[in-house]
Design a protein around this motif. Structure first.
Motif, PDB file in Angstrom:
ATOM      1  N   UNK A  49       1.164 -35.412   5.222  1.00  0.00           N
ATOM      2  CA  UNK A  49      -0.111 -36.367   6.125  1.00  0.00           C
ATOM      3  C   UNK A  49       0.273 -37.272   7.211  1.00  0.00           C
ATOM      4  N   UNK A  50      -1.382 -36.748   7.980  1.00  0.00           N
ATOM      5  CA  UNK A  50      -1.557 -36.891   9.214  1.00  0.00           C
ATOM      6  C   UNK A  50      -2.979 -38.519   9.193  1.00  0.00           C
ATOM      7  N   UNK A  51      -2.283 -39.185  10.307  1.00  0.00           N
ATOM      8  CA  UNK A  51      -2.972 -40.031  11.030  1.00  0.00           C
ATOM      9  C   UNK A  51      -3.990 -40.249  12.214  1.00  0.00           C
ATOM     10  N   UNK A  52      -5.093 -40.303  12.532  1.00  0.00           N
ATOM     11  CA  UNK A  52      -5.438 -40.544  14.041  1.00  0.00           C
ATOM     12  C   UNK A  52      -5.991 -42.380  14.360  1.00  0.00           C
ATOM     13  N   UNK A  53      -5.322 -42.484  15.051  1.00  0.00           N
ATOM     14  CA  UNK A  53      -5.711 -43.804  15.554  1.00  0.00           C
ATOM     15  C   UNK A  53      -6.688 -43.382  17.004  1.00  0.00           C
ATOM     16  N   UNK A  54      -7.797 -43.514  16.951  1.00  0.00           N
ATOM     17  CA  UNK A  54      -8.354 -43.345  18.218  1.00  0.00           C
ATOM     18  C   UNK A  54      -9.482 -44.618  18.285  1.00  0.00           C
ATOM     19  N   UNK A  55      -9.306 -44.932  19.968  1.00  0.00           N
ATOM     20  CA  UNK A  55     -10.120 -46.428  20.588  1.00  0.00           C
ATOM     21  C   UNK A  55     -11.238 -46.116  19.852  1.00  0.00           C
ATOM     22  N   UNK A  56     -12.036 -47.212  19.634  1.00  0.00           N
ATOM     23  CA  UNK A  56     -13.231 -47.093  19.231  1.00  0.00           C
ATOM     24  C   UNK A  56     -14.277 -46.787  20.270  1.00  0.00           C
ATOM     25  N   UNK A  68       7.830 -40.162   5.112  1.00  0.00           N
ATOM     26  CA  UNK A  68       9.169 -40.787   4.044  1.00  0.00           C
ATOM     27  C   UNK A  68       7.667 -41.892   3.506  1.00  0.00           C
ATOM     28  N   UNK A  69       7.796 -42.365   4.219  1.00  0.00           N
ATOM     29  CA  UNK A  69       7.013 -43.881   3.771  1.00  0.00           C
ATOM     30  C   UNK A  69       6.511 -44.671   5.409  1.00  0.00           C
ATOM     31  N   UNK A  70       7.010 -43.732   6.226  1.00  0.00           N
ATOM     32  CA  UNK A  70       7.027 -44.154   7.719  1.00  0.00           C
ATOM     33  C   UNK A  70       6.076 -44.103   9.192  1.00  0.00           C
ATOM     34  N   UNK A  71       4.679 -43.842   9.180  1.00  0.00           N
ATOM     35  CA  UNK A  71       4.147 -43.527  10.176  1.00  0.00           C
ATOM     36  C   UNK A  71       4.819 -43.512  11.352  1.00  0.00           C
ATOM     37  N   UNK A  72       5.114 -41.816  12.180  1.00  0.00           N
ATOM     38  CA  UNK A  72       5.708 -41.480  13.374  1.00  0.00           C
ATOM     39  C   UNK A  72       4.722 -41.189  14.521  1.00  0.00           C
ATOM     40  N   UNK A  73       4.325 -41.809  15.367  1.00  0.00           N
ATOM     41  CA  UNK A  73       3.779 -41.342  16.222  1.00  0.00           C
ATOM     42  C   UNK A  73       4.341 -40.095  16.632  1.00  0.00           C
TER      43      UNK A  73
END
Length: 84
Positions: A49-56, A68-73
């Motif tokens: 599972x991945x996520x992207x955090x993009x500046x608005x 696991x349960x943590x998001x890692x950069x």
């Protein structure tokens, strides 16, 4: 990213994508004044599972991997901007 009828889809444009990230992916999107967060649930069993955090303002962003349960950069140098 495309949003229609409350559903979001996401397409990653990069060379040599494996089956986990190729094609149209379902996405969960959250927006704030500062960022757009796009979470991509696993496409098939065994994919991360991945996520992207993009500046608005669309000037850049970061990718995170769920371990696991943590998001890692993901410290890979990526150019993440909103396509207009």
């Amino acid at each position: 990213m495309t949003e229609k009828d409350g559903n979001a889809t996401f397409v990653i444009q990069a060379s040599n994508l494996d089956s986990c990230y190729s094609g149209v992916l379902k996405a969960k999107v959250e927006r704030t004044d500062k960022a757009i967060t796009i979470e991509l649930p696993p496409k098939v069993f065994g994919c991360e599972e991945v996520k992207f955090v993009i500046k608005a303002d669309g000037t850049g962003g970061q990718r995170f991997d769920k371990i696991g349960e943590n998001w890692v950069l993901d410290n890979t140098n990526r150019i993440l901007t909103l396509r207009k």
